[in-house]
Design a protein around this motif. Structure first.
Motif, PDB file in Angstrom:
ATOM      1  N   ALA A  33      20.822  38.452  12.736  1.00 50.97           N
ATOM      2  CA  ALA A  33      19.881  38.893  11.701  1.00 50.97           C
ATOM      3  C   ALA A  33      19.544  40.372  11.868  1.00 50.97           C
ATOM      4  CB  ALA A  33      18.609  38.048  11.765  1.00 50.97           C
ATOM      5  N   TYR A  34      19.392  40.809  13.105  1.00 49.64           N
ATOM      6  CA  TYR A  34      19.112  42.226  13.357  1.00 49.64           C
ATOM      7  C   TYR A  34      20.269  43.103  12.885  1.00 49.64           C
ATOM      8  CZ  TYR A  34      18.054  46.466  16.046  1.00 49.64           C
ATOM      9  OH  TYR A  34      17.799  47.750  16.420  1.00 49.64           O
ATOM     10  N   LYS A  35      21.485  42.621  13.101  1.00 53.70           N
ATOM     11  CA  LYS A  35      22.668  43.371  12.665  1.00 53.70           C
ATOM     12  C   LYS A  35      22.761  43.416  11.142  1.00 53.70           C
ATOM     13  CE  LYS A  35      27.682  43.598  13.343  1.00 53.70           C
ATOM     14  NZ  LYS A  35      28.855  42.947  13.995  1.00 53.70           N
ATOM     15  N   ALA A  36      22.345  42.325  10.480  1.00 54.81           N
ATOM     16  CA  ALA A  36      22.423  42.271   9.017  1.00 54.81           C
ATOM     17  C   ALA A  36      21.204  42.872   8.337  1.00 54.81           C
ATOM     18  CB  ALA A  36      22.591  40.822   8.563  1.00 54.81           C
ATOM     19  N   CYS A  37      20.184  43.244   9.108  1.00 56.40           N
ATOM     20  CA  CYS A  37      18.931  43.716   8.521  1.00 56.40           C
ATOM     21  C   CYS A  37      19.141  45.044   7.791  1.00 56.40           C
ATOM     22  CB  CYS A  37      17.879  43.884   9.618  1.00 56.40           C
ATOM     23  SG  CYS A  37      16.269  44.448   9.018  1.00 56.40           S
ATOM     24  N   THR A  38      18.429  45.187   6.684  1.00 53.90           N
ATOM     25  CA  THR A  38      18.475  46.419   5.898  1.00 53.90           C
ATOM     26  C   THR A  38      17.053  46.922   5.686  1.00 53.90           C
ATOM     27  OG1 THR A  38      18.391  45.142   3.842  1.00 53.90           O
ATOM     28  CG2 THR A  38      20.570  45.736   4.686  1.00 53.90           C
TER      29      THR A  38
ATOM     30  N   ILE B 137      14.090  38.926  20.257  1.00 50.15           N
ATOM     31  CA  ILE B 137      15.313  38.740  21.054  1.00 50.15           C
ATOM     32  C   ILE B 137      14.969  38.705  22.540  1.00 50.15           C
ATOM     33  CG2 ILE B 137      17.496  39.799  21.712  1.00 50.15           C
ATOM     34  CD1 ILE B 137      17.686  40.881  18.842  1.00 50.15           C
ATOM     35  N   HIS B 138      14.118  39.636  22.978  1.00 50.63           N
ATOM     36  CA  HIS B 138      13.678  39.617  24.381  1.00 50.63           C
ATOM     37  C   HIS B 138      12.971  38.304  24.704  1.00 50.63           C
ATOM     38  CE1 HIS B 138      14.868  43.594  25.537  1.00 50.63           C
ATOM     39  NE2 HIS B 138      14.196  44.177  24.554  1.00 50.63           N
ATOM     40  N   ARG B 139      12.183  37.822  23.769  1.00 52.41           N
ATOM     41  CA  ARG B 139      11.472  36.551  23.983  1.00 52.41           C
ATOM     42  C   ARG B 139      12.469  35.404  24.178  1.00 52.41           C
ATOM     43  NH1 ARG B 139       9.925  32.806  19.854  1.00 52.41           N
ATOM     44  NH2 ARG B 139       8.264  31.377  20.516  1.00 52.41           N
ATOM     45  N   ALA B 140      13.507  35.347  23.336  1.00 56.93           N
ATOM     46  CA  ALA B 140      14.490  34.267  23.449  1.00 56.93           C
ATOM     47  C   ALA B 140      15.210  34.319  24.801  1.00 56.93           C
ATOM     48  CB  ALA B 140      15.504  34.360  22.309  1.00 56.93           C
ATOM     49  N   ILE B 141      15.585  35.529  25.241  1.00 57.39           N
ATOM     50  CA  ILE B 141      16.253  35.664  26.538  1.00 57.39           C
ATOM     51  C   ILE B 141      15.317  35.228  27.662  1.00 57.39           C
ATOM     52  CG2 ILE B 141      17.331  37.288  28.128  1.00 57.39           C
ATOM     53  CD1 ILE B 141      18.132  38.966  25.703  1.00 57.39           C
ATOM     54  N   GLY B 142      14.044  35.626  27.557  1.00 58.23           N
ATOM     55  CA  GLY B 142      13.077  35.240  28.583  1.00 58.23           C
ATOM     56  C   GLY B 142      12.841  33.740  28.636  1.00 58.23           C
ATOM     57  N   ARG B 143      12.780  33.091  27.470  1.00 57.70           N
ATOM     58  CA  ARG B 143      12.573  31.642  27.447  1.00 57.70           C
ATOM     59  C   ARG B 143      13.757  30.911  28.070  1.00 57.70           C
ATOM     60  NH1 ARG B 143       8.428  29.641  24.125  1.00 57.70           N
ATOM     61  NH2 ARG B 143       9.025  27.670  25.099  1.00 57.70           N
TER      62      ARG B 143
ATOM     63  N   ASP C 197      18.049  36.022   5.471  1.00 59.38           N
ATOM     64  CA  ASP C 197      17.075  34.935   5.450  1.00 59.38           C
ATOM     65  C   ASP C 197      17.701  33.622   5.899  1.00 59.38           C
ATOM     66  OD1 ASP C 197      15.108  36.626   4.606  1.00 59.38           O
ATOM     67  OD2 ASP C 197      15.329  36.150   2.479  1.00 59.38           O
ATOM     68  N   SER C 198      18.969  33.383   5.536  1.00 60.88           N
ATOM     69  CA  SER C 198      19.632  32.156   5.985  1.00 60.88           C
ATOM     70  C   SER C 198      19.838  32.178   7.499  1.00 60.88           C
ATOM     71  CB  SER C 198      20.974  31.996   5.268  1.00 60.88           C
ATOM     72  OG  SER C 198      21.883  33.033   5.643  1.00 60.88           O
ATOM     73  N   ILE C 199      20.156  33.355   8.041  1.00 60.43           N
ATOM     74  CA  ILE C 199      20.305  33.466   9.500  1.00 60.43           C
ATOM     75  C   ILE C 199      18.965  33.229  10.182  1.00 60.43           C
ATOM     76  CG2 ILE C 199      20.940  35.006  11.389  1.00 60.43           C
ATOM     77  CD1 ILE C 199      22.848  36.401   9.475  1.00 60.43           C
ATOM     78  N   LEU C 200      17.902  33.789   9.599  1.00 60.08           N
ATOM     79  CA  LEU C 200      16.575  33.599  10.194  1.00 60.08           C
ATOM     80  C   LEU C 200      16.146  32.139  10.136  1.00 60.08           C
ATOM     81  CD1 LEU C 200      14.666  36.745   8.892  1.00 60.08           C
ATOM     82  CD2 LEU C 200      15.369  36.240  11.227  1.00 60.08           C
ATOM     83  N   ALA C 201      16.524  31.438   9.069  1.00 64.69           N
ATOM     84  CA  ALA C 201      16.207  30.013   8.991  1.00 64.69           C
ATOM     85  C   ALA C 201      16.897  29.255  10.122  1.00 64.69           C
ATOM     86  CB  ALA C 201      16.632  29.455   7.636  1.00 64.69           C
ATOM     87  N   ALA C 202      18.162  29.613  10.400  1.00 64.94           N
ATOM     88  CA  ALA C 202      18.868  28.987  11.524  1.00 64.94           C
ATOM     89  C   ALA C 202      18.208  29.345  12.850  1.00 64.94           C
ATOM     90  CB  ALA C 202      20.332  29.421  11.523  1.00 64.94           C
ATOM     91  N   ALA C 203      17.720  30.580  12.974  1.00 66.44           N
ATOM     92  CA  ALA C 203      17.034  30.992  14.206  1.00 66.44           C
ATOM     93  C   ALA C 203      15.746  30.195  14.405  1.00 66.44           C
ATOM     94  CB  ALA C 203      16.731  32.488  14.169  1.00 66.44           C
TER      95      ALA C 203
ATOM     96  N   ARG D 208      21.181  34.220  19.618  1.00 66.20           N
ATOM     97  CA  ARG D 208      22.395  34.567  18.877  1.00 66.20           C
ATOM     98  C   ARG D 208      22.082  34.813  17.401  1.00 66.20           C
ATOM     99  NH1 ARG D 208      24.942  30.452  20.109  1.00 66.20           N
ATOM    100  NH2 ARG D 208      24.800  29.218  18.215  1.00 66.20           N
ATOM    101  N   TYR D 209      21.271  33.959  16.802  1.00 61.29           N
ATOM    102  CA  TYR D 209      20.925  34.129  15.383  1.00 61.29           C
ATOM    103  C   TYR D 209      20.052  35.367  15.165  1.00 61.29           C
ATOM    104  CZ  TYR D 209      22.822  29.506  14.363  1.00 61.29           C
ATOM    105  OH  TYR D 209      23.667  28.435  14.203  1.00 61.29           O
ATOM    106  N   LEU D 210      19.138  35.629  16.074  1.00 57.66           N
ATOM    107  CA  LEU D 210      18.288  36.810  15.929  1.00 57.66           C
ATOM    108  C   LEU D 210      19.106  38.093  16.021  1.00 57.66           C
ATOM    109  CD1 LEU D 210      15.139  35.785  18.013  1.00 57.66           C
ATOM    110  CD2 LEU D 210      15.271  36.092  15.539  1.00 57.66           C
ATOM    111  N   ARG D 211      20.083  38.109  16.916  1.00 61.38           N
ATOM    112  CA  ARG D 211      20.941  39.295  17.003  1.00 61.38           C
ATOM    113  C   ARG D 211      21.753  39.472  15.722  1.00 61.38           C
ATOM    114  NH1 ARG D 211      21.337  41.775  21.874  1.00 61.38           N
ATOM    115  NH2 ARG D 211      20.561  40.664  23.720  1.00 61.38           N
TER     116      ARG D 211
END
Length: 481
Positions: free
Chosen positions: A224-229, A240-246, A199-205, A219-222
């Motif tokens: 968060a995805y790695k830390a997701c459970t 993530i695709h959206r961020a790369i596209g933007r 949640d802290s990573i998502l807040a930064a994202a 970077r933050y979304l990746r």
């Protein structure tokens, strides 16, 4: 992509909603449901009575006159009260079951989840009422404890959810659904520290997205995805695709922007296709946003291609104009140089110091020639030739020297005798002085005065150049400096 559904249970599909809530800043919730009916049946006064004697028919005893069957004896008031309470408990339990099974009407998954949570809370009230009427009914308490666990799981109170599911298992130790609910609640409880980190990573994202910093957002979304459970982690992929596209849009990398944004949109469309009809999952806002960004990228690419076409057309037009004006096309047109104009030559790296100096003096001679000062031009060319008489470009220096001499031509010395200021106004009766006798060959330029000295450039029979200087009535050979 999202893990396919193996069972059509709410906790499987709600993982998608849970991940979406976490991306938006909410809490995660995984739910399922269990309903059980009380084992007792409701009392019906029309049919539920006690027969006293001979209820199955038959004849009365022969002695003692005619037989009159006694009237049936009904239940006692206490029994009636018990049965009414039993019926009320069953009705309340049925209402709770109906609330949970109520068809959801929301247009998207978020509204349906809100409906489901409200239905569970309503069912809890009905099960609590049923438990008051049927305090010893295991099924009623099973339903109540399970419903309370579901609401706690919805709201992220995982410790309470574990406690309620453990309570439900005491009423039904072998119930597979309650065991699965308990297992999920225990996993969620163990993952609370990880969820807080996520949640802290998502807040930064979200902060990076608000600042339009899509590199940091990716970077933050990746992370968060790695830390997701748990379930629903794949919901990070379209973001993530959206961020790369933007970011590609900002860099005007139109092809990369179109590719990434289309992948993001395809994920949402695929989720709607798989689960929209059964569970009302829809992402209209996300799909509209992706399509709008795709349109921007397509427009940018089209504009860039039009600009390239216009530039290519401009170059083609220039080429045609050059071809029309240059008969040697595609070779460059010949360079025409006036034979009376001095020219320069390159200053090459392997020159000696004297040759570099000769080049500089030749350049200075060209500068003097452009101003029309051919005297100083000639002197500069002569110095250059003295410094580099046999170099690779000495021929150019000699040609420049000849051009300077041609421009000067025969001249008379422009000198004034030092005694001119004291001369009388009337002509002197004395005879004119004789012209100084030249002690060299006659192939010389006219006399030139520069810096208070009268001199001329000459050439002997061997074509060697030298200078002569006039001093009074005498002429002497001097160095051409």
């Amino acid at each position: 992509m999202l893990t396919p559904l193996k069972e059509r249970l709410p906790h499987e599909i709600l993982a998608v909603w849970s991940a979406a809530k976490r991306l938006a800043g909410g809490a995660i919730a995984l739910v399922s449901f269990l309903l059980a009916a009380p084992s007792a049946q409701a009392f019906d006064p029309a049919t539920d009575h006690t027969c006293v004697a001979y209820c199955g028919g038959g004849s009365a005893p022969s002695s003692g006159g005619g037989y009159v069957a006694p009237a049936p004896r009904g239940p006692s008031p206490a029994e009636l009260a018990r049965r009414r309470a039993h019926a009320a408990g069953i009705a309340a339990n049925n209402r709770g079951a109906a609330a949970i099974r109520r068809k959801l009407t929301g247009g998207d998954i978020s509204s349906r989840m809100r409906e489901m949570l409200g239905n569970y809370k309503e069912a809890i009230k009905d099960f609590e009422e049923a438990a008051r009427y049927l305090p010893n009914d295991a099924n009623v308490h099973l339903n109540l404890a399970n419903a309370r666990g579901m609401v706690a799981q919805f709201e992220g109170r995982y410790a309470d959810a574990v406690r309620y599911f453990e309570q439900a298992l005491r009423y039904s130790p072998n119930n597979a659904t309650v065991k699965e609910n308990l297992r999920r609640a225990q996993v969620s409880l163990r993952n609370v520290p990880k969820m807080k980190k996520e949640d802290s990573i998502l807040a930064a994202a979200r902060d990076a997205e608000a600042a339009n910093d899509w590199i940091a957002n990716e970077r933050y979304l990746r992370a968060a995805y790695k830390a997701c459970t748990g379930y629903g982690c794949e919901a990070f992929i379209p973001r993530i695709h959206r961020a790369i596209g933007r970011q590609a849009l900002i860099q005007k990398n139109w092809d990369a922007a179109i590719r990434e944004l289309k992948q993001s949109k395809a994920w949402y469309v695929d989720q709607e296709r798989k689960y929209g009809k059964a569970y009302g999952i829809s992402y209209p806002d996300d799909i509209r946003e992706m399509q709008k960004l795709i349109d921007v990228a397509l427009a940018g690419k089209a504009h860039e291609e039009e600009a390239k076409k216009a530039e290519a057309q401009h170059k083609a037009d220039e080429q045609r104009r050059e071809q029309a004006s240059n008969p040697n096309y595609p070779k460059p047109p010949p360079v025409y140089r006036n034979a009376k104009t001095p020219r320069d030559y390159p200053d090459l790296g392997y020159y000696t110091p004297a040759q570099h100096k000769a080049h500089d003096d030749n350049v200075m001679g060209n500068v003097w020639s452009k101003t029309g000062n051919w005297v100083n031009a000639l002197l500069s060319y002569q110095r250059a030739l003295d410094e580099d008489p046999d170099g690779p470009f000495s021929k150019v220096i000699k040609e420049n020297l000849d051009i300077a001499m041609t421009h000067l031509g025969p001249q008379k010395p422009k000198t004034v005798p030092t005694s001119a200021a004291a001369a009388p106004a009337v002509p002197s009766p004395t005879p004119p002085q004789e012209k100084p006798k030249e002690i060299v060959q006659s192939n010389c330029t006219g006399w030139m005065t520069a810096n208070g000295k009268t001199s001329r450039l000459c050439m002997d029979e061997q074509a060697h150049r030298y200078c002569e200087e006039q001093s009074g009535n005498s002429v002497s050979r001097v160095s051409c400096q």
